[in-house]
Scaffold this motif. Structure first.
Motif, PDB file in Angstrom:
ATOM      1  N   ARG A 345      51.394   0.961  52.837  1.00 58.86           N
ATOM      2  CA  ARG A 345      52.451   1.621  52.058  1.00 58.86           C
ATOM      3  C   ARG A 345      52.353   3.135  52.179  1.00 58.86           C
ATOM      4  O   ARG A 345      53.232   3.805  52.661  1.00 58.86           O
ATOM      5  N   ARG A 346      51.222   3.682  51.685  1.00 58.95           N
ATOM      6  CA  ARG A 346      51.076   5.145  51.625  1.00 58.95           C
ATOM      7  C   ARG A 346      50.785   5.747  53.000  1.00 58.95           C
ATOM      8  O   ARG A 346      51.163   6.887  53.288  1.00 58.95           O
ATOM      9  N   GLY A 347      50.099   4.965  53.857  1.00 59.99           N
ATOM     10  CA  GLY A 347      49.741   5.479  55.181  1.00 59.99           C
ATOM     11  C   GLY A 347      49.139   4.379  56.028  1.00 59.99           C
ATOM     12  O   GLY A 347      49.061   3.211  55.595  1.00 59.99           O
ATOM     13  N   GLY A 358      44.836  -2.940  64.370  1.00 58.92           N
ATOM     14  CA  GLY A 358      45.837  -3.558  65.245  1.00 58.92           C
ATOM     15  C   GLY A 358      46.109  -2.753  66.505  1.00 58.92           C
ATOM     16  O   GLY A 358      47.066  -3.054  67.216  1.00 58.92           O
ATOM     17  N   THR A 359      45.308  -1.699  66.752  1.00 56.24           N
ATOM     18  CA  THR A 359      45.525  -0.895  67.965  1.00 56.24           C
ATOM     19  C   THR A 359      44.202  -0.727  68.712  1.00 56.24           C
ATOM     20  O   THR A 359      43.135  -0.998  68.169  1.00 56.24           O
ATOM     21  N   ASP A 360      44.329  -0.218  69.934  1.00 60.65           N
ATOM     22  CA  ASP A 360      43.131   0.060  70.731  1.00 60.65           C
ATOM     23  C   ASP A 360      43.209   1.528  71.154  1.00 60.65           C
ATOM     24  O   ASP A 360      44.231   1.970  71.702  1.00 60.65           O
ATOM     25  N   GLY A 361      42.170   2.297  70.842  1.00 60.11           N
ATOM     26  CA  GLY A 361      42.147   3.703  71.260  1.00 60.11           C
ATOM     27  C   GLY A 361      43.066   4.602  70.452  1.00 60.11           C
ATOM     28  O   GLY A 361      43.471   5.656  70.924  1.00 60.11           O
ATOM     29  N   VAL A 362      43.416   4.191  69.224  1.00 60.08           N
ATOM     30  CA  VAL A 362      44.264   5.040  68.362  1.00 60.08           C
ATOM     31  C   VAL A 362      43.522   5.271  67.044  1.00 60.08           C
ATOM     32  O   VAL A 362      43.120   4.310  66.377  1.00 60.08           O
ATOM     33  N   TRP A 363      43.345   6.543  66.667  1.00 60.55           N
ATOM     34  CA  TRP A 363      42.706   6.882  65.394  1.00 60.55           C
ATOM     35  C   TRP A 363      43.718   7.598  64.514  1.00 60.55           C
ATOM     36  O   TRP A 363      44.629   8.268  65.021  1.00 60.55           O
ATOM     37  N   ALA A 364      43.560   7.449  63.208  1.00 57.95           N
ATOM     38  CA  ALA A 364      44.438   8.189  62.284  1.00 57.95           C
ATOM     39  C   ALA A 364      43.560   8.883  61.254  1.00 57.95           C
ATOM     40  O   ALA A 364      42.533   8.345  60.809  1.00 57.95           O
ATOM     41  N   ILE A 365      43.947  10.119  60.909  1.00 61.69           N
ATOM     42  CA  ILE A 365      43.144  10.937  59.989  1.00 61.69           C
ATOM     43  C   ILE A 365      44.036  11.637  58.967  1.00 61.69           C
ATOM     44  O   ILE A 365      45.209  11.872  59.217  1.00 61.69           O
ATOM     45  N   GLY A 366      43.457  11.949  57.824  1.00 63.12           N
ATOM     46  CA  GLY A 366      44.147  12.779  56.825  1.00 63.12           C
ATOM     47  C   GLY A 366      45.212  12.051  56.028  1.00 63.12           C
ATOM     48  O   GLY A 366      45.132  10.834  55.807  1.00 63.12           O
ATOM     49  N   ASP A 367      46.224  12.805  55.614  1.00 61.34           N
ATOM     50  CA  ASP A 367      47.236  12.302  54.683  1.00 61.34           C
ATOM     51  C   ASP A 367      48.072  11.144  55.229  1.00 61.34           C
ATOM     52  O   ASP A 367      48.744  10.467  54.454  1.00 61.34           O
ATOM     53  N   CYS A 368      48.079  10.946  56.557  1.00 61.02           N
ATOM     54  CA  CYS A 368      48.910   9.852  57.087  1.00 61.02           C
ATOM     55  C   CYS A 368      48.164   8.522  57.047  1.00 61.02           C
ATOM     56  O   CYS A 368      48.671   7.525  57.543  1.00 61.02           O
ATOM     57  N   THR A 369      46.949   8.505  56.475  1.00 62.29           N
ATOM     58  CA  THR A 369      46.221   7.241  56.373  1.00 62.29           C
ATOM     59  C   THR A 369      46.231   6.755  54.925  1.00 62.29           C
ATOM     60  O   THR A 369      46.502   7.531  53.999  1.00 62.29           O
ATOM     61  N   SER A 370      45.926   5.489  54.778  1.00 60.16           N
ATOM     62  CA  SER A 370      45.821   4.932  53.435  1.00 60.16           C
ATOM     63  C   SER A 370      44.386   4.461  53.256  1.00 60.16           C
ATOM     64  O   SER A 370      43.942   3.561  53.957  1.00 60.16           O
ATOM     65  N   SER A 371      43.655   5.137  52.388  1.00 61.49           N
ATOM     66  CA  SER A 371      42.265   4.727  52.161  1.00 61.49           C
ATOM     67  C   SER A 371      41.954   4.983  50.694  1.00 61.49           C
ATOM     68  O   SER A 371      42.827   5.413  49.938  1.00 61.49           O
ATOM     69  N   HIS A 372      40.693   4.777  50.285  1.00 57.53           N
ATOM     70  CA  HIS A 372      40.396   5.038  48.879  1.00 57.53           C
ATOM     71  C   HIS A 372      40.072   6.512  48.642  1.00 57.53           C
ATOM     72  O   HIS A 372      39.670   6.898  47.555  1.00 57.53           O
ATOM     73  N   GLN A 378      40.030  18.458  52.319  1.00 52.93           N
ATOM     74  CA  GLN A 378      38.610  18.174  52.483  1.00 52.93           C
ATOM     75  C   GLN A 378      38.389  16.859  53.236  1.00 52.93           C
ATOM     76  O   GLN A 378      37.583  16.783  54.161  1.00 52.93           O
ATOM     77  N   VAL A 379      39.144  15.832  52.813  1.00 48.85           N
ATOM     78  CA  VAL A 379      39.018  14.523  53.461  1.00 48.85           C
ATOM     79  C   VAL A 379      39.510  14.621  54.907  1.00 48.85           C
ATOM     80  O   VAL A 379      38.836  14.184  55.848  1.00 48.85           O
ATOM     81  N   ALA A 380      40.701  15.250  55.083  1.00 51.99           N
ATOM     82  CA  ALA A 380      41.286  15.350  56.437  1.00 51.99           C
ATOM     83  C   ALA A 380      40.332  16.084  57.381  1.00 51.99           C
ATOM     84  O   ALA A 380      40.119  15.655  58.522  1.00 51.99           O
ATOM     85  N   ALA A 381      39.724  17.185  56.887  1.00 51.29           N
ATOM     86  CA  ALA A 381      38.838  17.979  57.749  1.00 51.29           C
ATOM     87  C   ALA A 381      37.595  17.166  58.129  1.00 51.29           C
ATOM     88  O   ALA A 381      37.177  17.176  59.288  1.00 51.29           O
ATOM     89  N   GLN A 382      37.026  16.448  57.161  1.00 52.28           N
ATOM     90  CA  GLN A 382      35.822  15.653  57.481  1.00 52.28           C
ATOM     91  C   GLN A 382      36.166  14.515  58.440  1.00 52.28           C
ATOM     92  O   GLN A 382      35.399  14.192  59.341  1.00 52.28           O
ATOM     93  N   GLN A 383      37.344  13.903  58.234  1.00 53.84           N
ATOM     94  CA  GLN A 383      37.743  12.814  59.132  1.00 53.84           C
ATOM     95  C   GLN A 383      37.974  13.353  60.545  1.00 53.84           C
ATOM     96  O   GLN A 383      37.585  12.727  61.528  1.00 53.84           O
ATOM     97  N   GLY A 384      38.600  14.551  60.622  1.00 55.57           N
ATOM     98  CA  GLY A 384      38.848  15.167  61.924  1.00 55.57           C
ATOM     99  C   GLY A 384      37.546  15.483  62.648  1.00 55.57           C
ATOM    100  O   GLY A 384      37.404  15.196  63.841  1.00 55.57           O
ATOM    101  N   SER A 385      36.565  16.054  61.932  1.00 56.25           N
ATOM    102  CA  SER A 385      35.274  16.368  62.563  1.00 56.25           C
ATOM    103  C   SER A 385      34.619  15.080  63.066  1.00 56.25           C
ATOM    104  O   SER A 385      34.065  15.042  64.167  1.00 56.25           O
TER     105      SER A 385
END
Ligand code: FAD
Ligand code: NAI
Length: 513
Positions: A345-347, A358-372, A378-385
């Motif tokens: 829903r959210r990302g 459901g994908t191969d070789g695709v990562w998603a980071i930051g606000d476009c993801t849905s996680s807890h 702060q979250v986006a930067a750590q995920q990016g690193s």
């Protein structure tokens, strides 16, 4: 005494080393070393977006290991934490922007940037469709044509962030100012001046003047609260001196549907923030949900303590919508294309390695993801690193695997000395085993900070696992130094410091751009 002489010496040394380091970094930035070309045959890595997540990937990934292309409609990185300060001119917008090209130029090997919007992601054929439109209204489209291209990739990182959500409330999209991008802050700054200049017009009737001087901020999350604080400071520090007659007529209302403002902060900081806002004479309406907006009036519904509903009607001059975010259309498209994303829903739903389910070789980071995790920088930067480092490890794994395959073939074909080749093969197999062990993403929460006006801030911090909450003027000093140190470059830091000094000495610039 000797003690003070030593202290003075140490102090001088620290300043000297600091200045030397800054000079070295500026020199590096101004005259960067020549970049290496990307070696032939490297995998194509596409990074979508130029925000917190994507820029962290860029900082950490080894550009000699991939043929990197960054695609974003925005050719700069935006330091969002100081965006609310741009709405009143406390900080000039260019001070918190860093050109993406200068970030890419700082890498060891060449990387490319394409200013374009991604309109389609095809994870099965490993392509994205990108579209470049003339970004400047004053440039005729015949001179700069609209360009559309399909770009193939081997690995893809999606960091396109989110968009403002209006929840379909009538009138919000038509009449609301948002606060998410630099152009939003500029629009609000202009709108503030429009309202004041119109309210100062001779002969304007008192009711219209009152409406023009009323600002309504909807959303008591950090964006709404920080903007309300900045606007309050502008009224008190500058408007009072420039237009003393209007100062007492301005009103600022903050509307929040939940029982508290800053609901993501600890309870006593919510209370502290609310008390500070009330002391600043900001009308804080909690348990009040906006239902409809017209060109000059906001209609909301307040829930009374006994559960009854009461209609709240507020005529306004400036209406800022800070009601939260939702997924961008390009992300929503993936929800329907990838069966594993059907419940998202959210990302995008990602696994422990931030790979899109459901994908191969695709990562998603930051606000476009849905996680807890909360959708924060702060979250986006750590995920990016993390993804940047993970890609380095994957490059090493892929290279090692190639080596192992070649060695095995040589052994099978009997092309080399068996004993030597077997030893070498064992060495590379051990390296492959090590490179194949990928670590899962782990988030380390450093705390949350928010400015509430009157040189006061609130902070929920975490030191070595211990929670620590504080609010007030000292926290404001901490807020400023923390954000200054987090600015992207020395140039940004210097410009922000100059802006703060300028405002302290001369006040905010109220002239139109
Ligand atoms: P973003 O930083 O939003 O970047 C998204 C990028 O994708 C942008 O470059 C955009 O142009 C690009 N893009 C968009 N659409 C496309 C497309 N179709 N194709 C390609 N590229 C695309 N968080 C904190 O932790 N602390 C704070 O103090 C703080 N303050 C904030 C203040 C404000 C006013 C706002 C609005 C947010 C604040 N945040 C803060 C939240 C923080 O900014 C976001 O969580 C963070 O920006 C998310 O990073 P991101 O990389 O996911 O997305
Ligand atoms: P948000 O989602 O945090 O807050 C939006 C608020 O608007 C909610 O409290 C919601 O109840 C309210 N709302 C929604 N619809 C409404 C309606 N119809 N009527 C009245 N109220 C309504 O959004 P925000 O503040 O834009 O923040 C987005 C993200 O960015 C968050 O994760 C936040 O933590 C982060 N952020 C962090 C900052 C910081 O740490 N200083 C500053 C700004 C944003």
């Amino acid at each position: 005494s000797r003690f003070f002489r030593n202290i003075k010496w140490l102090f001088g040394l620290t300043i000297g080393v600091g200045v030397g380091f800054c000079a070295y970094r500026i020199q590096q930035h101004r005259f960067p070393a020549a970049q290496e070309p990307v070696p032939e045959g490297k995998k194509r890595l596409l990074v979508l977006g130029s925000g917190w997540g994507s820029v962290s990937v860029l900082k950490n990934v080894d550009s000699r290991e991939y043929d990197i292309t960054v695609v974003s409609p925005r050719n700069y990185f935006l330091f969002t934490p100081l965006l609310p300060s741009c709405t009143t001119g406390c900080i000039e917008h260019r001070s918190i922007m860093e050109p993406i090209r200068s970030i890419i130029r700082g890498k060891k090997a060449e990387a490319k940037f394409v200013e374009a919007e991604v309109t389609k992601i095809d994870p099965y054929n490993r392509t994205v469709t990108v579209s470049h439109r003339a970004m400047h209204d004053n440039v005729k489209s015949e001179q700069i044509p609209d360009l559309v291209e399909e770009m193939p990739y081997d690995y893809l990182v999606i960091g396109v962030g989110s968009e403002v959500s209006t929840y379909g409330i009538p009138g919000v999209q038509e009449y609301g100012c948002y606060l998410k991008e630099i152009e939003h802050a500029q629009q609000i700054r202009k709108r503030i001046m429009d309202c004041f200049e119109a309210a100062s017009f001779p002969g304007v009737d008192p009711e219209t003047r009152k409406r023009l001087l009323t600002t309504v901020v909807v959303g008591g999350g950090p964006t709404g609260v920080e903007f309300a604080g900045e606007l309050h400071d502008f009224y008190v520090e500058d408007l009072k001196a420039l237009e003393p007659n209007l100062r007492d007529q301005v009103t600022l209302t903050l509307i929040e549907a939940l029982p508290n403002v800053l609901p993501s902060f600890s309870k006593h900081l919510c209370d502290y923030a609310e008390k500070t806002l009330l002391d600043e004479k900001i009308n804080v309406l909690t348990k009040t949900a906006v239902k409809k907006v017209t060109s000059d009036t906001i209609y909301a519904e307040k829930t009374l303590p006994d559960g009854r509903k009461e209609e709240v009607v507020i005529p306004y001059g400036l209406f800022v919508w800070a009601g939260g975010n939702s997924a961008r259309p390009i992300i929503k498209d993936l929800f329907s294309v990838i069966p594993e994303q059907a419940t998202a829903r959210r990302g995008l739903l990602v696994d422990e390695y931030l790979q899109v389910l459901g994908t191969d070789g695709v990562w998603a980071i930051g606000d476009c993801t849905s996680s807890h995790y909360a959708p924060t920088a702060q979250v986006a930067a750590q995920q990016g690193s993390y993804v940047g480092r993970l890609l380095n490890q994957i490059a090493e794994r892929d290279d090692t695997l190639d080596k192992v395959t070649v060695l095995k073939k040589q052994l099978d074909d009997g092309l080399t000395d068996k004993k030597v080749a077997a030893n070498e093969l064992r060495h590379w197999e051990r390296r492959l085993e090590k490179a194949s062990k990928l670590k899962q993403f782990q988030y380390s929460h450093q705390g949350s900070l928010a400015y509430v006006g009157s040189e006061k801030a609130v902070a929920d911090l975490s030191f070595w696992g211990n929670a620590f909450a504080s609010g007030g003027t000292w926290t404001f000093m901490f807020w400023r130094s923390a954000y200054l140190s987090m600015c992207f470059s020395i140039r940004n830091r210097l410009l922000v410091m100059l802006d703060w000094t300028k405002v302290r000495l001369f006040g905010r610039d109220v002239s139109r751009e």
